[in-house]
Design a protein around this motif. Structure first.
Motif, PDB file in Angstrom:
ATOM      1  N   LEU A   1      27.539 -23.960 -34.745  1.00 32.71           N
ATOM      2  CA  LEU A   1      28.394 -23.014 -34.448  1.00 32.71           C
ATOM      3  C   LEU A   1      28.612 -22.264 -35.851  1.00 32.71           C
ATOM      4  O   LEU A   1      28.734 -21.040 -36.028  1.00 32.71           O
ATOM      5  CB  LEU A   1      29.724 -23.322 -33.756  1.00 32.71           C
ATOM      6  N   SER A   2      28.869 -23.268 -36.985  1.00 36.42           N
ATOM      7  CA  SER A   2      29.326 -22.808 -38.133  1.00 36.42           C
ATOM      8  C   SER A   2      28.314 -21.935 -38.848  1.00 36.42           C
ATOM      9  O   SER A   2      28.400 -20.898 -39.477  1.00 36.42           O
ATOM     10  CB  SER A   2      29.779 -23.987 -39.133  1.00 36.42           C
TER      11      SER A   2
ATOM     12  N   SER B   1      28.351 -18.486 -37.177  1.00 37.10           N
ATOM     13  CA  SER B   1      29.377 -17.730 -37.457  1.00 37.10           C
ATOM     14  C   SER B   1      29.323 -17.113 -38.860  1.00 37.10           C
ATOM     15  O   SER B   1      29.729 -16.264 -39.232  1.00 37.10           O
ATOM     16  CB  SER B   1      30.798 -18.607 -37.504  1.00 37.10           C
ATOM     17  N   ASP B   2      28.408 -18.208 -39.769  1.00 34.38           N
ATOM     18  CA  ASP B   2      28.263 -17.723 -40.984  1.00 34.38           C
ATOM     19  C   ASP B   2      27.401 -16.362 -40.867  1.00 34.38           C
ATOM     20  O   ASP B   2      27.464 -15.465 -41.894  1.00 34.38           O
ATOM     21  CB  ASP B   2      27.505 -18.604 -41.891  1.00 34.38           C
TER      22      ASP B   2
ATOM     23  N   ILE C   1      36.508 -14.717 -38.814  1.00 39.56           N
ATOM     24  CA  ILE C   1      35.493 -15.604 -38.505  1.00 39.56           C
ATOM     25  C   ILE C   1      35.500 -16.488 -39.675  1.00 39.56           C
ATOM     26  O   ILE C   1      35.132 -17.923 -39.701  1.00 39.56           O
ATOM     27  CB  ILE C   1      34.217 -14.892 -38.672  1.00 39.56           C
ATOM     28  N   SER C   2      35.433 -16.131 -40.865  1.00 41.01           N
ATOM     29  CA  SER C   2      35.449 -17.074 -42.158  1.00 41.01           C
ATOM     30  C   SER C   2      36.554 -18.084 -42.204  1.00 41.01           C
ATOM     31  O   SER C   2      36.247 -19.250 -42.305  1.00 41.01           O
ATOM     32  CB  SER C   2      35.465 -16.292 -43.553  1.00 41.01           C
TER      33      SER C   2
ATOM     34  N   ARG D   1      35.498 -20.767 -39.688  1.00 36.05           N
ATOM     35  CA  ARG D   1      34.754 -21.611 -40.168  1.00 36.05           C
ATOM     36  C   ARG D   1      35.371 -22.397 -40.996  1.00 36.05           C
ATOM     37  O   ARG D   1      35.153 -23.921 -41.105  1.00 36.05           O
ATOM     38  CB  ARG D   1      33.561 -21.024 -40.830  1.00 36.05           C
TER      39      ARG D   1
ATOM     40  N   ALA E   1      27.235 -14.252 -38.514  1.00 35.85           N
ATOM     41  CA  ALA E   1      27.903 -13.208 -37.741  1.00 35.85           C
ATOM     42  C   ALA E   1      28.845 -12.568 -38.696  1.00 35.85           C
ATOM     43  O   ALA E   1      29.023 -11.323 -38.511  1.00 35.85           O
ATOM     44  CB  ALA E   1      28.643 -13.889 -36.603  1.00 35.85           C
ATOM     45  N   ASP E   2      29.412 -13.077 -39.548  1.00 37.42           N
ATOM     46  CA  ASP E   2      30.568 -12.467 -40.225  1.00 37.42           C
ATOM     47  C   ASP E   2      29.848 -11.393 -41.229  1.00 37.42           C
ATOM     48  O   ASP E   2      30.266 -10.223 -41.274  1.00 37.42           O
ATOM     49  CB  ASP E   2      31.501 -13.275 -41.011  1.00 37.42           C
TER      50      ASP E   2
END
Length: 200
Positions: free
Chosen positions: A51-52, A55-56, A21-22, A25, A58-59
């Motif tokens: 989205l970024s 995802s930040d 995920i990172s 990003r 989410a990880d």
């Protein structure tokens, strides 16, 4: 199996969901810059920012829920966060969406923070804990930029969103600078109370 070897293997893993995920990003930074500065596709650029941000979150969530922490992730995630905090304001400056004075303030703050790292390492520290004020400031700034971008349409809803974006930007900038002052106080405290490590 020797004691602790399982933990060491876990820490040394590279291919984990949070790390993937990172890295995604990281790739999205280039996509965002293309959309904002070259294609001038503000709608998709906003979607990339959102989205970024998701995802930040989410990880970190995946790492906690599934115990997928790794040494790489501990370095990669904050490094990408810093990269976002540099490239996004600069890109907004290039587009003329945010004054360069504000962008210079943000960048100067981060450069001064980086300048304190050798001092902390001389006391055996790699960094100081992130404060709630600093996290709140970063959240406000990362909320401000997509809102400001959404405020570029010539419609009433867009002007309302733009006002909200500027509110977040001013709020975030204030907390960002406040967190910086608190950080410097803690650096000074560490210098005064902690001896230098051997070899420094």
């Amino acid at each position: 199996m020797p004691a602790g070897s399982g933990s060491d293997q876990l820490q040394d893993r590279v291919l984990t969901v949070p790390n993937v995920i990172s890295l995604a990003r990281l790739g999205l930074i280039g996509v965002f810059l293309y959309l904002l500065l070259i294609a001038r596709a503000d709608g998709p650029a906003v979607a990339i920012l959102m989205l970024s941000g998701a995802s930040d979150w989410a990880d970190g969530k995946v790492a906690r829920l599934f115990n997928q922490y790794s040494r790489l992730g501990a370095l990669l995630d904050p490094a990408i966060d810093r990269l976002y905090m540099i490239t996004i304001p600069v890109a907004f400056g290039v587009r003329g969406l945010v004054p360069w004075a504000i962008i210079a303030t943000l960048l100067a703050r981060d450069l001064l923070l980086a300048a304190t790292l050798p001092v902390l390492r001389s006391r055996g520290l790699t960094a100081l804990p992130v404060t709630y004020i600093g996290k709140a400031g970063t959240f406000a700034l990362m909320s401000a930029f997509p809102l400001i971008l959404l405020g570029q349409w010539d419609q009433l809803w867009s002007r309302v969103v733009l006002s909200a974006g500027w509110g977040f930007l001013i709020w975030g900038l204030g907390m960002y600078l406040w967190a910086f002052v608190l950080y410097l106080i803690h650096v000074r405290l560490a210098v005064r109370t902690m001896p230098k490590v051997a070899g420094d």
